[in-house]
Design a protein around this motif. Structure first.
Motif, PDB file in Angstrom:
ATOM      1  N   CYS A   1       0.836  -1.201   0.000  1.00 26.47           N
ATOM      2  CA  CYS A   1       0.000   0.000   0.000  1.00 26.47           C
ATOM      3  C   CYS A   1       0.872   1.253   0.000  1.00 26.47           C
ATOM      4  CB  CYS A   1      -0.911   0.009   1.221  1.00 26.47           C
ATOM      5  SG  CYS A   1      -1.926   1.482   1.296  1.00 26.47           S
ATOM      6  N   GLY A   2       0.721   2.063  -1.053  1.00 24.91           N
ATOM      7  CA  GLY A   2       1.459   3.331  -1.151  1.00 24.91           C
ATOM      8  C   GLY A   2       0.585   4.495  -0.751  1.00 24.91           C
ATOM      9  N   GLU A   3       1.013   5.675  -1.175  1.00 20.32           N
ATOM     10  CA  GLU A   3       0.366   6.917  -0.746  1.00 20.32           C
ATOM     11  C   GLU A   3      -0.727   7.339  -1.726  1.00 20.32           C
ATOM     12  OE1 GLU A   3       3.285   9.893   0.288  1.00 20.32           O
ATOM     13  OE2 GLU A   3       2.128  11.521  -0.585  1.00 20.32           O
ATOM     14  N   ALA A   4      -0.315   7.806  -2.877  1.00 19.24           N
ATOM     15  CA  ALA A   4      -1.263   8.321  -3.870  1.00 19.24           C
ATOM     16  C   ALA A   4      -0.601   8.220  -5.230  1.00 19.24           C
ATOM     17  CB  ALA A   4      -1.601   9.780  -3.577  1.00 19.24           C
ATOM     18  N   PRO A   5      -1.392   8.113  -6.290  1.00 12.71           N
ATOM     19  CA  PRO A   5      -0.795   8.085  -7.625  1.00 12.71           C
ATOM     20  C   PRO A   5       0.007   9.358  -7.868  1.00 12.71           C
ATOM     21  CG  PRO A   5      -3.206   7.798  -7.733  1.00 12.71           C
ATOM     22  CD  PRO A   5      -2.858   8.096  -6.324  1.00 12.71           C
ATOM     23  N   GLY A   6       1.079   9.235  -8.617  1.00 16.26           N
ATOM     24  CA  GLY A   6       1.834  10.399  -9.077  1.00 16.26           C
ATOM     25  C   GLY A   6       1.415  10.707 -10.511  1.00 16.26           C
ATOM     26  N   ALA A   7       2.191  11.568 -11.160  1.00 15.98           N
ATOM     27  CA  ALA A   7       1.822  12.013 -12.507  1.00 15.98           C
ATOM     28  C   ALA A   7       1.733  10.848 -13.495  1.00 15.98           C
ATOM     29  CB  ALA A   7       2.832  13.056 -12.984  1.00 15.98           C
ATOM     30  N   GLU A   8       2.723   9.956 -13.480  1.00 16.27           N
ATOM     31  CA  GLU A   8       2.712   8.831 -14.439  1.00 16.27           C
ATOM     32  C   GLU A   8       1.521   7.916 -14.168  1.00 16.27           C
ATOM     33  OE1 GLU A   8       5.357   9.740 -12.682  1.00 16.27           O
ATOM     34  OE2 GLU A   8       7.098   9.910 -14.010  1.00 16.27           O
ATOM     35  N   GLU A   9       1.281   7.679 -12.876  1.00 15.09           N
ATOM     36  CA  GLU A   9       0.196   6.766 -12.508  1.00 15.09           C
ATOM     37  C   GLU A   9      -1.160   7.319 -12.937  1.00 15.09           C
ATOM     38  OE1 GLU A   9       2.702   7.599 -10.368  1.00 15.09           O
ATOM     39  OE2 GLU A   9       3.740   5.659 -10.258  1.00 15.09           O
ATOM     40  N   GLU A  10      -1.360   8.631 -12.756  1.00 11.58           N
ATOM     41  CA  GLU A  10      -2.680   9.172 -13.125  1.00 11.58           C
ATOM     42  C   GLU A  10      -2.828   9.296 -14.637  1.00 11.58           C
ATOM     43  OE1 GLU A  10      -2.281  14.034 -12.725  1.00 11.58           O
ATOM     44  OE2 GLU A  10      -3.914  13.018 -11.708  1.00 11.58           O
TER      45      GLU A  10
ATOM     46  N   VAL B   1      -2.615   3.265 -13.569  1.00  9.83           N
ATOM     47  CA  VAL B   1      -2.055   2.071 -12.922  1.00  9.83           C
ATOM     48  C   VAL B   1      -1.137   2.540 -11.781  1.00  9.83           C
ATOM     49  CG1 VAL B   1      -0.683  -0.029 -13.273  1.00  9.83           C
ATOM     50  CG2 VAL B   1      -2.082   0.870 -15.146  1.00  9.83           C
ATOM     51  N   PRO B   2      -1.252   1.911 -10.591  1.00  9.38           N
ATOM     52  CA  PRO B   2      -0.398   2.346  -9.488  1.00  9.38           C
ATOM     53  C   PRO B   2       1.073   1.944  -9.685  1.00  9.38           C
ATOM     54  CG  PRO B   2      -1.734   0.460  -8.790  1.00  9.38           C
ATOM     55  CD  PRO B   2      -2.195   0.840 -10.179  1.00  9.38           C
ATOM     56  N   PHE B   3       1.950   2.758  -9.157  1.00  9.12           N
ATOM     57  CA  PHE B   3       3.388   2.441  -9.121  1.00  9.12           C
ATOM     58  C   PHE B   3       3.969   2.045 -10.480  1.00  9.12           C
ATOM     59  CE2 PHE B   3       2.647   2.233  -4.491  1.00  9.12           C
ATOM     60  CZ  PHE B   3       3.739   2.987  -4.058  1.00  9.12           C
ATOM     61  N   VAL B   4       3.871   2.952 -11.429  1.00  9.20           N
ATOM     62  CA  VAL B   4       4.514   2.728 -12.726  1.00  9.20           C
ATOM     63  C   VAL B   4       5.594   3.777 -13.020  1.00  9.20           C
ATOM     64  CG1 VAL B   4       2.627   1.449 -13.825  1.00  9.20           C
ATOM     65  CG2 VAL B   4       2.637   3.958 -13.924  1.00  9.20           C
TER      66      VAL B   4
ATOM     67  N   PRO C   1       8.946   6.323 -11.593  1.00  5.73           N
ATOM     68  CA  PRO C   1      10.263   5.937 -11.059  1.00  5.73           C
ATOM     69  C   PRO C   1      10.174   5.156  -9.743  1.00  5.73           C
ATOM     70  CG  PRO C   1      10.262   8.232 -11.769  1.00  5.73           C
ATOM     71  CD  PRO C   1       8.849   7.746 -11.897  1.00  5.73           C
ATOM     72  N   ALA C   2       9.360   5.635  -8.788  1.00  7.72           N
ATOM     73  CA  ALA C   2       9.237   4.909  -7.514  1.00  7.72           C
ATOM     74  C   ALA C   2       8.612   3.536  -7.762  1.00  7.72           C
ATOM     75  CB  ALA C   2       8.385   5.705  -6.525  1.00  7.72           C
ATOM     76  N   GLY C   3       7.687   3.492  -8.681  1.00  9.66           N
ATOM     77  CA  GLY C   3       7.018   2.233  -9.003  1.00  9.66           C
ATOM     78  C   GLY C   3       7.961   1.228  -9.630  1.00  9.66           C
TER      79      GLY C   3
ATOM     80  N   ALA D   1      -1.679  -1.239  -4.242  1.00 12.61           N
ATOM     81  CA  ALA D   1      -2.707  -0.193  -4.215  1.00 12.61           C
ATOM     82  C   ALA D   1      -2.165   1.012  -3.462  1.00 12.61           C
ATOM     83  CB  ALA D   1      -3.983  -0.719  -3.562  1.00 12.61           C
ATOM     84  N   ASN D   2      -2.982   2.012  -3.353  1.00 14.08           N
ATOM     85  CA  ASN D   2      -2.622   3.229  -2.643  1.00 14.08           C
ATOM     86  C   ASN D   2      -3.727   3.615  -1.673  1.00 14.08           C
ATOM     87  OD1 ASN D   2      -0.076   4.318  -3.797  1.00 14.08           O
ATOM     88  ND2 ASN D   2      -1.242   4.287  -5.717  1.00 14.08           N
ATOM     89  N   ILE D   3      -3.361   4.419  -0.675  1.00 12.65           N
ATOM     90  CA  ILE D   3      -4.375   5.026   0.196  1.00 12.65           C
ATOM     91  C   ILE D   3      -5.360   5.822  -0.675  1.00 12.65           C
ATOM     92  CG2 ILE D   3      -4.748   6.808   1.960  1.00 12.65           C
ATOM     93  CD1 ILE D   3      -3.448   4.443   3.235  1.00 12.65           C
TER      94      ILE D   3
ATOM     95  N   PHE E   1      10.062   1.978   4.404  1.00 11.74           N
ATOM     96  CA  PHE E   1      10.214   3.251   3.695  1.00 11.74           C
ATOM     97  C   PHE E   1       9.515   3.197   2.346  1.00 11.74           C
ATOM     98  CE2 PHE E   1      14.379   3.488   6.150  1.00 11.74           C
ATOM     99  CZ  PHE E   1      13.887   4.407   7.069  1.00 11.74           C
ATOM    100  N   HIS E   2       9.121   4.361   1.879  1.00 17.77           N
ATOM    101  CA  HIS E   2       8.543   4.466   0.543  1.00 17.77           C
ATOM    102  C   HIS E   2       9.676   4.361  -0.479  1.00 17.77           C
ATOM    103  CE1 HIS E   2       6.456   6.157  -2.917  1.00 17.77           C
ATOM    104  NE2 HIS E   2       5.317   6.014  -2.252  1.00 17.77           N
ATOM    105  N   PRO E   3       9.438   3.695  -1.617  1.00 17.25           N
ATOM    106  CA  PRO E   3      10.519   3.613  -2.614  1.00 17.25           C
ATOM    107  C   PRO E   3      11.030   4.984  -3.080  1.00 17.25           C
ATOM    108  CG  PRO E   3       8.464   2.603  -3.435  1.00 17.25           C
ATOM    109  CD  PRO E   3       8.277   2.882  -1.986  1.00 17.25           C
TER     110      PRO E   3
END
Ligand code: URA
Ligand code: URA
Length: 294
Positions: free
Chosen positions: A131-140, A144-147, A149-151, A171-173, A252-254
């Motif tokens: 479980c991560g935090e929230a989608p970032g720019a690439e994810e939105e 798809v979650p975590f795609v 750099p961190a993904g 998934a994310n919060i 830790f978060h990636p």
């Protein structure tokens, strides 16, 4: 109300009526409005607004300003959705849930044109639920979650555990990226935003019913276990927790790993993953045990 505030008030009513629920205020505007409100003897509009204090209509409430320069002011995040799934097996219920989440009117109102609400991905049989935090720019963009750099780093971690993304659940919060003016960077979701999305995460957890939940980073920990400002992720990580009926491993978060890529921090996360592998009954090879030792 003085003239400046009436103008702001009329503009807010107009936007509210056209369905806008989020307003970006710069620190300068906030300071100006505070001054005007104080001049007018009004209460509630303050650069030091505490969560729960309200601006007079039409905003439902003003959130405590969070980090970042363009301050997002939540105009009343609605009450969390009450989810109802039709009878069916876990996979069909997960499909239903995905459809409900992707069509959630509030979440849709929070994403920009051509961007997507992001639901979890992976196996309904997964034993490990990341479980991560929230989608970032690439994810939105991809939905798809975590795609990003961190993904990609999370994917490498999962692969190093001898697993694929398809075998675990990710998934994310948050099911949407907390809106902000800027295209670059991210802001942490507010507690209200997290509370809104939590039923979606809980329903995914119920359906997957993993053996272990891995909470990636402070926001995931806060979203699941409740905000505790005294909690330090550097001390908290690596210690088993209980979340509802699941064992939870905070780590830790990636994206933290991307910013602090020393061997010691990598090893800490890896030790958390070794503990997770053991907890779910996976065989750990000697080679895996030695990763990131030097
Ligand atoms: N093995 C799996 O197949 N899935 C998990 O989530 C963990 C271990
Ligand atoms: N960071 C997160 O917390 N989640 C994502 O899906 C991507 C980046």
């Amino acid at each position: 109300m003085n003239e400046a505030l009436s103008v702001v008030y009329r503009e807010l009513v107009r936007r509210h009526e056209s369905g806008e629920r989020t307003l970006f205020l710069s620190l300068d505007s906030m300071a100006y409005l505070t001054e005007q409100a104080e001049l007018a003897g009004a209460t509630g509009v303050s650069a030091r607004t505490n969560a729960g204090e309200s601006v007079n209509e039409p905003t439902d409430r003003v959130e405590k300003p969070t980090r970042s320069v363009g301050l997002p002011v939540e105009m009343g995040v609605p009450a969390p959705p009450k989810l109802h799934l039709e009878e069916g097996d876990r996979l069909s219920q997960l499909d239903q849930l995905r459809q409900i989440a992707l069509n959630d009117p509030w979440c849709l109102s929070q994403v920009k044109k051509k961007k997507k609400v992001v639901f979890g991905t992976g196996s309904v049989e997964a034993r490990i639920f990341f479980c991560g935090e929230a989608p970032g720019a690439e994810e939105e963009t991809e939905g798809v979650p975590f795609v990003g750099p961190a993904g990609q780093l999370l994917t490498r971690i999962i692969n190093a555990m001898g697993l694929s993304r398809e075998e675990v659940y990710i998934a994310n919060i948050m099911t949407y990226r907390p809106p902000m003016e800027s295209e670059v960077g991210n802001r942490a979701p507010t507690e209200e935003e997290m509370r809104y999305c939590l039923p979606y995460l809980l329903a995914q957890l119920e359906l997957v019913d993993p053996l272990v939940v891995v909470a990636l980073g402070r926001t995931a920990v806060d979203g699941l276990l409740g905000v505790d400002r005294k909690r330090k992720i550097t001390h908290f990580r690596g210690n088993w927790q209980r979340f509802e009926k699941w064992d939870l491993m905070p780590t830790f978060h990636p994206s933290y790993l991307l910013r602090n890529d020393g061997l010691a921090v990598k090893r800490q996360v890896w030790e958390d993953m070794l503990a997770v592998m053991e907890r779910v009954g996976m065989v750990v090879s000697d080679k895996q045990r030695g990763f990131f030792l030097k």
